[in-house]
Design a protein around this motif. Structure first.
Motif, PDB file in Angstrom:
ATOM      1  N   ASP A 192       0.900  -0.975   0.104  1.00  0.00           N
ATOM      2  CA  ASP A 192      -0.153   0.168   0.137  1.00  0.00           C
ATOM      3  C   ASP A 192       1.124   1.200  -0.084  1.00  0.00           C
ATOM      4  N   ALA A 193       2.075   1.003   0.283  1.00  0.00           N
ATOM      5  CA  ALA A 193       3.045   2.278   0.684  1.00  0.00           C
ATOM      6  C   ALA A 193       4.024   2.446  -1.093  1.00  0.00           C
ATOM      7  N   TYR A 194       3.333   1.655  -2.291  1.00  0.00           N
ATOM      8  CA  TYR A 194       3.787   2.197  -3.980  1.00  0.00           C
ATOM      9  C   TYR A 194       2.055   2.485  -4.529  1.00  0.00           C
ATOM     10  N   ASP A 195       2.900   3.287  -5.828  1.00  0.00           N
ATOM     11  CA  ASP A 195       1.376   4.711  -6.415  1.00  0.00           C
ATOM     12  C   ASP A 195       1.038   3.013  -7.212  1.00  0.00           C
ATOM     13  N   LEU A 196       1.295   1.617  -8.217  1.00  0.00           N
ATOM     14  CA  LEU A 196       0.472   0.806  -8.228  1.00  0.00           C
ATOM     15  C   LEU A 196       1.060  -0.486  -8.089  1.00  0.00           C
ATOM     16  N   VAL A 197       0.326  -1.103  -7.695  1.00  0.00           N
ATOM     17  CA  VAL A 197       0.497  -2.898  -7.449  1.00  0.00           C
ATOM     18  C   VAL A 197       0.310  -3.602  -8.921  1.00  0.00           C
ATOM     19  N   VAL A 198       0.934  -4.435  -9.359  1.00  0.00           N
ATOM     20  CA  VAL A 198       0.836  -4.726 -11.163  1.00  0.00           C
ATOM     21  C   VAL A 198       0.433  -7.092 -10.620  1.00  0.00           C
ATOM     22  N   SER A 199      -0.225  -6.989 -10.910  1.00  0.00           N
ATOM     23  CA  SER A 199      -0.939  -8.616 -10.873  1.00  0.00           C
ATOM     24  C   SER A 199      -0.747  -9.589 -11.417  1.00  0.00           C
ATOM     25  N   ILE A 200       0.279 -10.128 -12.503  1.00  0.00           N
ATOM     26  CA  ILE A 200       0.256 -11.162 -12.920  1.00  0.00           C
ATOM     27  C   ILE A 200       0.216 -12.598 -13.489  1.00  0.00           C
ATOM     28  N   GLY A 201      -1.442 -12.755 -13.777  1.00  0.00           N
ATOM     29  CA  GLY A 201      -1.637 -14.554 -13.609  1.00  0.00           C
ATOM     30  C   GLY A 201      -3.064 -14.440 -13.525  1.00  0.00           C
ATOM     31  N   GLY A 202      -3.889 -14.620 -12.655  1.00  0.00           N
ATOM     32  CA  GLY A 202      -5.507 -14.741 -12.051  1.00  0.00           C
ATOM     33  C   GLY A 202      -5.499 -14.293 -11.354  1.00  0.00           C
ATOM     34  N   ASP A 203      -7.020 -15.093 -11.264  1.00  0.00           N
ATOM     35  CA  ASP A 203      -7.598 -13.599 -10.239  1.00  0.00           C
ATOM     36  C   ASP A 203      -6.593 -13.821  -8.726  1.00  0.00           C
ATOM     37  N   GLY A 204      -7.144 -15.533  -8.330  1.00  0.00           N
ATOM     38  CA  GLY A 204      -6.358 -15.709  -7.013  1.00  0.00           C
ATOM     39  C   GLY A 204      -4.910 -14.684  -7.032  1.00  0.00           C
ATOM     40  N   THR A 205      -3.923 -14.566  -8.250  1.00  0.00           N
ATOM     41  CA  THR A 205      -2.960 -14.026  -7.553  1.00  0.00           C
ATOM     42  C   THR A 205      -3.592 -12.961  -7.953  1.00  0.00           C
ATOM     43  N   PHE A 206      -4.177 -11.766  -8.014  1.00  0.00           N
ATOM     44  CA  PHE A 206      -4.605 -10.667  -7.789  1.00  0.00           C
ATOM     45  C   PHE A 206      -5.577 -10.742  -6.314  1.00  0.00           C
ATOM     46  N   LEU A 207      -6.292 -11.895  -6.073  1.00  0.00           N
ATOM     47  CA  LEU A 207      -6.284 -10.983  -4.641  1.00  0.00           C
ATOM     48  C   LEU A 207      -5.543 -11.587  -3.251  1.00  0.00           C
TER      49      LEU A 207
END
Length: 274
Positions: free
Chosen positions: A55-70
């Motif tokens: 949460d300290a960063y400007d952007l978070v990138v998730s690479i994969g499926g919905d589980g990785t996103f969660l």
């Protein structure tokens, strides 16, 4: 600018794309940090950071499926998240890998210029006598022991009005985002993410009421008196056992999930479920 990146575990394609993003963003003077598994996969443990601090960063990138996103969302807080879809259903991940570098660069530039178009999706939390669950993007489940001879008697109120009471394996409360996940497998309805609603679904109820969709600001109260214990689960992880009798309140919590990049096509993703 700093970006946190999470790649799907044990997926060499995801790790390779994480390394490619780091190289491209590095050329733009953007710092990149990775969860421990991804940092190890790309051979740079010095770039590892706790997902809890994303949460300290400007952007978070998730690479994969919905589980990785969660997984990424649990630490992102109010930081925008951009999901890159690696052939999964992709309700939360709209960016295709072949366009990922350009999409991330474009989003970083938009955030830096303070003109990014960020969408919001609700989170839920469960509270009871000093206990508060981890915020959920998809669903909160309150359950007894499942299977033959299990379950419990659940009394469910919506904003103080009785909705249902009876024996069931559990009660599932989902956001529209989570309607296509565990909720769907338990017979709950599909709800378009544009709908401001909260879903209540009985799990294997003996005299079950139909699944219910109420206003997103409603407060759901679940009471249990006759089980050995109950378990509260947030997005399928971190089960927390509570003694009985017990009253649990489920409602929206802050901050919402903040979604960056293009929106996923809900109906295209639905076609991948079959």
């Amino acid at each position: 600018m700093e970006v946190g990146i999470v790649a799907q575990r044990n997926n060499s394609r995801a790790a390779a794309l994480a390394a490619e993003l780091r190289a491209a963003l590095g050329e733009d003077g953007v710092g990149c940090w990775f969860d421990e598994s991804t940092a190890a996969a790309i051979g740079d443990p010095a770039a590892a950071a706790s997902v809890a601090g994303f949460d300290a960063y400007d952007l978070v990138v998730s690479i994969g499926g919905d589980g990785t996103f969660l997984f990424a969302a649990r630490g992102a807080g109010g930081t925008p998240i951009l999901g890159i879809n690696l052939g999964e259903v992709g309700f939360l991940n709209a960016v295709r890998p072949e366009g990922a570098v350009d999409a991330v660069r474009e989003e970083v530039g938009a955030i830096a210029a303070d003109n990014a178009e960020i969408r919001e999706a609700p989170r839920l939390t469960a509270e009871s006598d000093g206990f508060e669950s981890v915020p959920a993007v998809n669903e909160i489940v309150v359950t007894g022991r499942r299977g033959h001879g299990g379950g419990a008697t659940f009394d469910v109120d919506v904003d103080g009005s009785d909705y249902t009471a009876g024996h069931a394996d559990g009660i599932l409360m989902a956001t529209p985002t989570g309607s296509s996940a565990y909720n769907l497998s338990e017979g709950g309805p599909l709800v378009h993410p544009s709908i401001d609603g909260l879903i209540v679904t009985e799990m294997a109820g003996t005299e079950a009421m139909p699944p219910l969709v109420v206003d997103g600001d409603c407060e759901i109260t679940v009471r249990v008196d006759d089980a050995d214990h109950i378990v509260v689960v947030s997005d399928g992880r971190r089960p927390h056992e509570l003694d009985v009798p017990r009253e649990i309140t489920v409602s929206r919590t802050e901050p919402p999930v903040r979604l960056a990049g293009p929106a996923a096509d809900f109906f295209e993703a639905l076609g991948k479920l079959s």
